[in-house]
Enzyme design. Structure first.
Site, short mmCIF file in Angstrom:
data_model
loop_
_atom_site.label_atom_id
_atom_site.label_comp_id
_atom_site.label_asym_id
_atom_site.label_seq_id
_atom_site.Cartn_x
_atom_site.Cartn_y
_atom_site.Cartn_z
N TRP A 108 0.82 -1.22 0.00
CA TRP A 108 0.00 0.00 0.00
C TRP A 108 0.84 1.26 0.00
CZ3 TRP A 108 -4.46 -0.09 -2.02
CH2 TRP A 108 -5.29 -1.20 -1.88
N ASP A 179 -1.37 7.03 6.15
CA ASP A 179 -2.50 6.19 5.75
C ASP A 179 -2.64 5.16 6.88
OD1 ASP A 179 -4.25 4.33 4.74
OD2 ASP A 179 -3.06 3.81 2.97
N LYS A 203 -12.59 -1.01 7.07
CA LYS A 203 -11.78 -1.98 7.81
C LYS A 203 -12.07 -1.90 9.31
CE LYS A 203 -8.91 -2.29 3.92
NZ LYS A 203 -7.70 -2.03 3.18
C1 LIG Z 1 -7.38 -1.23 2.15
C2 LIG Z 1 -6.32 -0.23 2.14
C3 LIG Z 1 -6.28 0.79 1.17
C4 LIG Z 1 -7.30 0.89 0.05
O1 LIG Z 1 -8.51 1.35 0.49
P1 LIG Z 1 -9.67 1.69 -0.60
O2 LIG Z 1 -10.78 2.18 0.26
O3 LIG Z 1 -9.99 0.41 -1.29
O4 LIG Z 1 -9.12 2.72 -1.49
C5 LIG Z 1 -5.26 1.71 1.25
N1 LIG Z 1 -4.34 1.64 2.20
C6 LIG Z 1 -4.35 0.67 3.14
C7 LIG Z 1 -3.30 0.66 4.19
C8 LIG Z 1 -5.34 -0.28 3.14
O5 LIG Z 1 -5.35 -1.24 4.09
#
Ligand SMILES: *Cc1c(COP(=O)(O)O)cnc(C)c1O
Length: 367
Positions: A108, A179, A203
């Site tokens: 990511w 993030d 999540k």
């Molecule tokens: C799941 C995830 C993403 C992507 O999220 P989307 O909502 O599908 O864009 C980005 N960064 C991390 C760390 C993730 O776990």
């Protein structure tokens, strides 16, 4: 959650969309039918309705409370997913010829760096102790002299695909952007170390459609002209996330999750749960020759346990047997392979116990 399929429970260990606590599902089910005085479905509330205002206020104040959020941080309830904000963060914070540093420790963060590279100069820093040579290496992960000349430093605190938790960083001396989609609200957090935090909701905070951005006031007012208004952090902060229709239902669910997390004891308790749950599965892996975890202990995620078996055929058998036992979505990320069990906030304790027992029994049957 445990869902009834015929007469037995099924559990999801999906990396997204994550399980929701049964209490949250119950509340949401009732609200979807009829909410508040009006009797309308919560999903049909106009965002100009004072009832929506209350939902928004409740969610924001629960979040501020959980994080002890200092008053110079804005909370924005946006859309697009973390993936859209890979581009939106630099578009809001830096000019095209400014440079931003991206600490890359997994899938990511590599994606975030790639997207940033299309809208500004992105300096990619491989995290020490990550990548193919990460085995055996340990923190510290970053040499801060590598950040010279950069406007901010971006990190991904939990590499959801790889199963890595970034160890705590030194004070980097420039705004730190994170993030936190993977591990947001699953552990204690010193927010003031970060200038901006973003996270997709599906999540740890409910369902897809909502992306949370927490931004310190001094980072606003730097955006470029071409940023679309719904993604203009400065404008959204001024308009309280109502530049256009906010994700009403996803925001309502996030509010329920936040209140649920508070009732469960807040972030300290969430961290205890996350450590205990992932620890239980890492114990199974480490105490057998049958399962293997590619990530060294100091870097292991507490929410995404990545593991594998000796052959692809054995992994297929494992997944089929798990599915038959009601344990779903244990596949690894398609780009990484292997197996993965995710334990976000909404995954119930009994799911972890069932998985641990299943892993023991499967191993015993194959050795
Ligand atoms: C799941 C995830 C993403 C992507 O999220 P989307 O909502 O599908 O864009 C980005 N960064 C991390 C760390 C993730 O776990």
């Amino acid at each position: 959650m445990a869902a009834a399929r015929s007469d037995r429970a099924v559990y999801s260990f999906a990396a997204a969309s994550a399980a929701l606590p049964p209490e949250v599902i119950e509340e949401a089910r009732d609200a979807l039918r009829s909410w508040g005085q009006s009797g309308l479905s919560v999903a049909s509330l106009p965002f100009t309705d004072p009832d929506f205002g209350r939902i928004h206020d409740d969610a924001e104040s629960a979040l501020r409370d959980l994080l002890s959020l200092p008053s110079d941080y804005h909370v924005l309830f946006l859309q697009g997913g973390a993936s859209a904000h890979f581009s939106l963060v630099p578009l809001n914070l830096v000019g095209a010829d400014e440079e931003a540093a991206y600490l890359v420790a997994g899938l990511w963060s590599a994606r975030a760096a790639k997207e940033a590279g299309r809208v500004c100069r992105a300096r990619t820093l491989p995290a020490r102790g990550s990548g193919p040579d990460r085995l055996g290496l340990s923190p510290p992960v970053l040499d801060i002299s590598d950040l010279r000349g950069c406007t901010y430093c971006h990190v991904t605190t939990n590499e959801t695909a790889d199963g890595i938790r970034l160890p705590d960083l030194p004070d980097v001396g420039i705004p730190l952007i994170a993030d936190m989609t993977g591990n947001f609200l699953t552990e204690r957090l010193a927010v003031s170390r970060y200038a901006l935090i973003y996270a997709s909701a599906q999540k740890n905070l409910g369902t897809a459609g909502l992306t949370l951005v927490i931004v310190r006031d001094d980072l606003l007012r730097r955006r470029r002209q071409q940023v679309p208004p719904p993604f203009d952090y400065t404008l959204q902060a001024a308009e309280r996330s109502r530049v256009n229709t906010p994700p009403v239902m996803a925001l309502y669910l996030a509010g329920l999750m936040l209140k649920w997390l508070k009732r469960q004891g807040g972030l300290a308790a969430a961290e205890v749960r996350a450590r205990r749950r992932s620890g239980r599965i890492y114990d199974r892996i480490d105490s057998s020759d049958f399962y293997e975890c590619p990530i060294p202990p100091a870097l292991r995620s507490r929410v995404n346990v990545a593991f594998r078996l000796k052959t692809a055929a054995l992994q297929r058998d494992f997944l089929a047997a798990a599915r038959a036992a009601g344990l779903l979505h244990l596949e690894g990320h398609p780009a990484i392979g292997g197996l993965r069990a995710s334990f976000y906030n909404g995954v119930p304790e009994e799911a972890v116990a069932k998985l641990a027992t299943f892993m023991d029994e499967f191993a015993a049957g194959r050795q």
